[in-house]
Design an enzyme around this catalytic site. Sequence first.
Site, short mmCIF file in Angstrom:
data_model
loop_
_atom_site.label_atom_id
_atom_site.label_comp_id
_atom_site.label_asym_id
_atom_site.label_seq_id
_atom_site.Cartn_x
_atom_site.Cartn_y
_atom_site.Cartn_z
NE ARG A 141 10.50 19.92 12.97
CZ ARG A 141 11.80 20.12 12.94
NH1 ARG A 141 12.31 21.16 12.32
NH2 ARG A 141 12.61 19.28 13.55
CG HIS A 184 14.89 13.55 13.13
ND1 HIS A 184 16.15 13.07 13.42
CD2 HIS A 184 15.07 14.79 12.65
CE1 HIS A 184 17.05 13.98 13.11
NE2 HIS A 184 16.42 15.05 12.64
CD GLU A 220 11.18 15.74 8.86
OE1 GLU A 220 12.03 16.06 8.00
OE2 GLU A 220 11.38 15.85 10.07
CG ASN A 237 10.31 23.51 10.27
OD1 ASN A 237 10.57 23.93 11.40
ND2 ASN A 237 11.00 22.55 9.69
NE ARG A 289 22.54 18.71 16.18
CZ ARG A 289 21.31 18.41 15.78
NH1 ARG A 289 20.64 17.43 16.35
NH2 ARG A 289 20.74 19.09 14.84
#
Length: 397
Positions: A90, A179, A384, A7, A240
């Site tokens: 990823r 996601h 993940e 990743n 965010r």
Amino acid sequence: MKILVINCGSSSLKFQLIDSETENVLGKGICERIGIDGRIVFTPGDGDKITNDTAIPDHNRAIELVIEALTNKDTGVIASLDEIGAVGHRIVHGGEKFTKSVVIDEEVIKAIEEVSDLAPLHNPANLIGIEACKKAMPGVPMVAVFDTAFHQTMPEEAYLYGIPYSLYEKYKIRRYGFHGTSHSYVSKRAAEMLGKDYNNLKTIVCHLGNGASVSAVKDGRCVDTSMGLTPLEGLIMGTRSGDIDPSVVEFIMKKEGLDVAEAENVLNKKSGVYGLSGDVSSDFRDLEDGYFKGDKGCIRAINTFCYRVAKYIGSYAAAMDGVDCICFTAGVGENGPLVRNIICDRLGFLGVKIDKDANEVHGKEKEVSTSDSKVKVLVVPTNEELAIARDTNELCK
Ligand code: ADP
């Protein structure tokens, strides 16, 4: 087969070596501060963390260090590089091009480049990771697993914005969602936990981490999700903003004398629960401390965050004409009984009843609704890396 999962971000590279047969993590770690100074932290299977501050000028060096760590005579977990059968990467944005994971070839690399303007911070970094692995492990097959792919089943009415259709046609401005690997993994796992048919179940997955998103999964297909063209839309997150009136951007630019990049920085880095709390923290552990001590900013941030999640769950129940199961995952979703309580207490109208004792769970799979709750509520830790390793194994075995 042993699969290396990568990743790769602009200044960091996370990795895990996973045995596809046992699904055990043989070793994992992170290279940080790439291009700044450099540090690698490596944890062999069941051993202790090993930290090494060493210069990492670029991602090629980072990959070399990953290989050195994995093959180290004393603390490594494999004898040689030859043991790595495949690499899974990823990739953040696959645009409309990628609806599932693919084996990486020159054409795929070109296509990832082509959608890079949709994720200018992420895709170029992901590509650097691919190139670095290609150089270090020539001939080892590699697979791209996209954050956006799972959401590509959304119907037009869910992914279109109410803007001129020509802008969608010209620039592909639409909802993509992120996601995806987590939403896919968790929704499947939930069906397994409940002993239900994945293809005949209505599930809402709340991935509540630093970045946060909700998805609606009906009969095994994603039908809506809260993140949009970029990961800024939807829920209130760590820093965010999530959904706002688009006019807010111009308004704060004028009032605060900011340019576009500075206004974007406010929405990405200074907003969310961090901004709402009055800059106390973006970390829910700090916010929960404050909440229980009566800190007004922390109470405001947590309540506003939970209200937004509950509102999305309500709207996704409408989108699917019902809901069988609500899942909580990622850092806050897995470890935050307070947040799960506040959210579920708002969902009585759906027949959701949370079992406050069962809900005291941290980071473990568990059903946390009462036996008479009409909707099952589950805590499902996401994984993940494992999902990436499974896709990679499937395509390379
Ligand atoms: P990301 O992968 O998006 O960086 P994570 O899924 O790791 O995010 O989630 C990070 C968030 O999880 C942080 O806000 C952190 O406070 C929260 N978190 C982790 N552990 C706990 C805990 N025990 N209680 C409450 N929140 C927690």
